[in-house]
Design an enzyme around this catalytic site. Structure first.
Site, PDB file in Angstrom:
ATOM      1  N   GLU A 115     138.015 -63.159  17.381  1.00 21.91           N
ATOM      2  CA  GLU A 115     137.490 -64.522  16.266  1.00 21.91           C
ATOM      3  C   GLU A 115     138.605 -64.445  15.766  1.00 21.91           C
ATOM      4  OE1 GLU A 115     135.953 -67.082  15.558  1.00 21.91           O
ATOM      5  OE2 GLU A 115     133.710 -66.763  16.143  1.00 21.91           O
ATOM      6  N   ASP A 116     138.987 -65.715  14.696  1.00 24.23           N
ATOM      7  CA  ASP A 116     140.212 -65.890  13.791  1.00 24.23           C
ATOM      8  C   ASP A 116     139.249 -65.563  12.226  1.00 24.23           C
ATOM      9  OD1 ASP A 116     138.334 -67.713  13.772  1.00 24.23           O
ATOM     10  OD2 ASP A 116     139.166 -69.743  13.017  1.00 24.23           O
ATOM     11  N   ASP A 158     132.480 -65.549   9.120  1.00 26.88           N
ATOM     12  CA  ASP A 158     132.236 -65.960   7.636  1.00 26.88           C
ATOM     13  C   ASP A 158     130.619 -66.438   7.216  1.00 26.88           C
ATOM     14  OD1 ASP A 158     131.668 -68.310   8.725  1.00 26.88           O
ATOM     15  OD2 ASP A 158     132.925 -68.752   7.450  1.00 26.88           O
ATOM     16  N   ARG A 203     146.861 -75.301  10.949  1.00 21.65           N
ATOM     17  CA  ARG A 203     146.602 -73.673  12.312  1.00 21.65           C
ATOM     18  C   ARG A 203     148.168 -73.709  12.422  1.00 21.65           C
ATOM     19  NH1 ARG A 203     141.867 -73.959  14.376  1.00 21.65           N
ATOM     20  NH2 ARG A 203     140.791 -76.091  14.894  1.00 21.65           N
TER      21      ARG A 203
END
Length: 178
Positions: free
Chosen positions: A102-103, A106, A168
């Site tokens: 995952e980037d 949260d 991005r």
């Protein structure tokens, strides 16, 4: 501090690429110790994780495979609370060690959905690696096995993360200026 503008928002530099790269190296070192004999399948969650996945793969010194899934729960700067699968996994994962890339984690809504979906296919183990983690926003009860950098609960762009599709391509990470 370097500032950029994307659409109607201004952002300031918060994490330079050198710090990102160092965090990825630490994740890779841990994976190299823990996964070298596991024949893992890395599952990159698109779109945001593509840069993290690419840089991480180059630092791993054991045989592994990579695949891609796409889930989404964001519109603009806010999570919608609804996660929908867009592109699914085609590899057989039964009995394999799976590492979800995952980037950012949260609230944990997206990663929870990914874990639920993949667990139905009886993997040997499911692990989670996230470049960024927002502990203040996290409402889940899952374990994140590999964390690059913990950050505050701010909206960020760059290094794969976007604001309505923009940003991005930035090598550094920027925080929205309120």
């Amino acid at each position: 501090m370097k500032r950029i503008k994307l659409l109607d928002r201004e952002f300031k530099l918060s994490i330079p690429f050198e710090q990102i790269d160092g965090a990825i190296a630490k994740i890779a070192d841990k994976m190299n110790k823990e996964l070298s004999d596991k024949d893992p399948l890395l599952v990159c969650v698109l779109n945001g994780s593509f840069m993290f996945a690419s840089d991480l793969m180059r630092k791993l010194d054991f045989p592994c495979q990579i695949s891609f899934v796409k889930f989404s729960s964001y519109r603009g700067t806010e999570t919608t609370g609804n996660v929908k699968e867009i592109i699914g996994l085609t590899e057989k994962i039964e009995g394999r060690t799976i590492v979800i890339l995952e980037d950012i984690i949260d609230t944990g809504i997206t990663i929870q959905k990914v874990l639920e979906e993949l667990s139905e296919f009886n993997p040997k183990a499911l692990k989670v690696a996230s470049m960024l983690f927002k502990p203040e926003a996290f409402t889940g009860d899952i374990e994140v096995d590999y964390v690059g950098i913990e950050i505050p609960n701010d909206f960020i762009v760059g290094y794969g993360l976007d604001y309505d599709g923009y940003g991005r391509n930035l090598p550094d990470i920027y925080t929205v200026v309120e």
